[in-house]
Design a protein around this motif. Sequence first.
Motif, PDB file in Angstrom:
ATOM      1  N   GLU A 120      -0.487  -4.232  17.381  1.00  0.00           N
ATOM      2  CA  GLU A 120      -0.570  -3.229  16.312  1.00  0.00           C
ATOM      3  C   GLU A 120       0.801  -2.632  15.974  1.00  0.00           C
ATOM      4  O   GLU A 120       1.106  -2.389  14.809  1.00  0.00           O
ATOM      5  CB  GLU A 120      -1.586  -2.137  16.646  1.00  0.00           C
ATOM      6  N   TYR A 121       1.633  -2.378  16.969  1.00  0.00           N
ATOM      7  CA  TYR A 121       2.995  -1.874  16.747  1.00  0.00           C
ATOM      8  C   TYR A 121       3.781  -2.828  15.853  1.00  0.00           C
ATOM      9  O   TYR A 121       4.473  -2.411  14.922  1.00  0.00           O
ATOM     10  CB  TYR A 121       3.698  -1.699  18.102  1.00  0.00           C
ATOM     11  N   HIS A 122       3.662  -4.102  16.122  1.00  0.00           N
ATOM     12  CA  HIS A 122       4.426  -5.107  15.387  1.00  0.00           C
ATOM     13  C   HIS A 122       4.002  -5.177  13.922  1.00  0.00           C
ATOM     14  O   HIS A 122       4.835  -5.402  13.042  1.00  0.00           O
ATOM     15  CB  HIS A 122       4.278  -6.468  16.076  1.00  0.00           C
ATOM     16  N   ILE A 123       2.709  -4.958  13.670  1.00  0.00           N
ATOM     17  CA  ILE A 123       2.221  -4.930  12.287  1.00  0.00           C
ATOM     18  C   ILE A 123       2.835  -3.738  11.537  1.00  0.00           C
ATOM     19  O   ILE A 123       3.248  -3.866  10.380  1.00  0.00           O
ATOM     20  CB  ILE A 123       0.678  -4.860  12.250  1.00  0.00           C
ATOM     21  N   LEU A 124       2.924  -2.595  12.204  1.00  0.00           N
ATOM     22  CA  LEU A 124       3.560  -1.428  11.576  1.00  0.00           C
ATOM     23  C   LEU A 124       5.035  -1.695  11.288  1.00  0.00           C
ATOM     24  O   LEU A 124       5.535  -1.365  10.213  1.00  0.00           O
ATOM     25  CB  LEU A 124       3.407  -0.196  12.470  1.00  0.00           C
ATOM     26  N   VAL A 125       5.722  -2.298  12.252  1.00  0.00           N
ATOM     27  CA  VAL A 125       7.133  -2.629  12.044  1.00  0.00           C
ATOM     28  C   VAL A 125       7.283  -3.614  10.887  1.00  0.00           C
ATOM     29  O   VAL A 125       8.158  -3.444  10.026  1.00  0.00           O
ATOM     30  CB  VAL A 125       7.761  -3.194  13.342  1.00  0.00           C
ATOM     31  N   LEU A 126       6.431  -4.626  10.835  1.00  0.00           N
ATOM     32  CA  LEU A 126       6.502  -5.600   9.744  1.00  0.00           C
ATOM     33  C   LEU A 126       6.274  -4.947   8.385  1.00  0.00           C
ATOM     34  O   LEU A 126       6.931  -5.315   7.403  1.00  0.00           O
ATOM     35  CB  LEU A 126       5.496  -6.728   9.975  1.00  0.00           C
ATOM     36  N   SER A 127       5.390  -3.965   8.318  1.00  0.00           N
ATOM     37  CA  SER A 127       5.160  -3.293   7.035  1.00  0.00           C
ATOM     38  C   SER A 127       6.381  -2.477   6.614  1.00  0.00           C
ATOM     39  O   SER A 127       6.742  -2.449   5.433  1.00  0.00           O
ATOM     40  CB  SER A 127       3.906  -2.422   7.088  1.00  0.00           C
ATOM     41  N   ILE A 128       7.040  -1.828   7.550  1.00  0.00           N
ATOM     42  CA  ILE A 128       8.276  -1.097   7.248  1.00  0.00           C
ATOM     43  C   ILE A 128       9.362  -2.068   6.786  1.00  0.00           C
ATOM     44  O   ILE A 128      10.073  -1.818   5.808  1.00  0.00           O
ATOM     45  CB  ILE A 128       8.745  -0.284   8.478  1.00  0.00           C
ATOM     46  N   LEU A 129       9.472  -3.192   7.479  1.00  0.00           N
ATOM     47  CA  LEU A 129      10.482  -4.192   7.118  1.00  0.00           C
ATOM     48  C   LEU A 129      10.227  -4.757   5.719  1.00  0.00           C
ATOM     49  O   LEU A 129      11.172  -5.007   4.967  1.00  0.00           O
ATOM     50  CB  LEU A 129      10.509  -5.317   8.159  1.00  0.00           C
ATOM     51  N   LEU A 130       8.975  -4.934   5.372  1.00  0.00           N
ATOM     52  CA  LEU A 130       8.640  -5.431   4.036  1.00  0.00           C
ATOM     53  C   LEU A 130       9.120  -4.459   2.954  1.00  0.00           C
ATOM     54  O   LEU A 130       9.687  -4.876   1.935  1.00  0.00           O
ATOM     55  CB  LEU A 130       7.133  -5.670   3.917  1.00  0.00           C
ATOM     56  N   VAL A 131       8.933  -3.166   3.188  1.00  0.00           N
ATOM     57  CA  VAL A 131       9.426  -2.166   2.232  1.00  0.00           C
ATOM     58  C   VAL A 131      10.947  -2.275   2.107  1.00  0.00           C
ATOM     59  O   VAL A 131      11.493  -2.223   0.997  1.00  0.00           O
ATOM     60  CB  VAL A 131       9.008  -0.735   2.654  1.00  0.00           C
ATOM     61  N   LEU A 132      11.645  -2.460   3.224  1.00  0.00           N
ATOM     62  CA  LEU A 132      13.103  -2.567   3.178  1.00  0.00           C
ATOM     63  C   LEU A 132      13.551  -3.837   2.467  1.00  0.00           C
ATOM     64  O   LEU A 132      14.560  -3.825   1.750  1.00  0.00           O
ATOM     65  CB  LEU A 132      13.681  -2.479   4.591  1.00  0.00           C
ATOM     66  N   VAL A 133      12.830  -4.929   2.639  1.00  0.00           N
ATOM     67  CA  VAL A 133      13.169  -6.161   1.920  1.00  0.00           C
ATOM     68  C   VAL A 133      12.965  -5.968   0.418  1.00  0.00           C
ATOM     69  O   VAL A 133      13.792  -6.388  -0.387  1.00  0.00           O
ATOM     70  CB  VAL A 133      12.327  -7.354   2.442  1.00  0.00           C
ATOM     71  N   LEU A 134      11.886  -5.300   0.048  1.00  0.00           N
ATOM     72  CA  LEU A 134      11.584  -5.107  -1.369  1.00  0.00           C
ATOM     73  C   LEU A 134      12.494  -4.086  -2.042  1.00  0.00           C
ATOM     74  O   LEU A 134      12.869  -4.248  -3.206  1.00  0.00           O
ATOM     75  CB  LEU A 134      10.125  -4.682  -1.546  1.00  0.00           C
TER      76      LEU A 134
END
Length: 149
Positions: A120-134
Amino acid sequence: MFRSVLKTDSNDFTPLVLRVILGVVISAHGAQKLFGIWGGHGPEWTVDAWHQWWGLPSVLTYLVIFIESIGATLMILGLLTRFWAILIGIIMLGAIYLVHWRWGFYMNWYMQPQVGEGFEYHILVLSILLVLVLRGGGKWSLDGRLSRK
């Protein structure tokens, strides 16, 4: 092409908050591996353990250590934010695949005995990273400064 990697809204606070907080968290994990502090074991132990546990070549382990420590620090500064976000995302996907998938979704803090952590932690990190990529580095990022020049 390079300018599009740097392009960001220099008035946007959201990426600033996300990159600084996530960068601090990820760089702390990198420091554990690089310096052996905060409960970490240092690079030699990490390389040996990861090779033994998952068969990872030492060059990949050193690359993870570099990305989590130096890359996350550069992400805090907003330098090549999208690049570091993608690389950290790849590390998170690798961690899910190699380690956390078998334990399920939840962190399992209350499972007795505590045998492993979910993803679950990794999913949260991935969502934050997606915002930074976008959205890029946002306000007070070196990306913003460089893209204006």
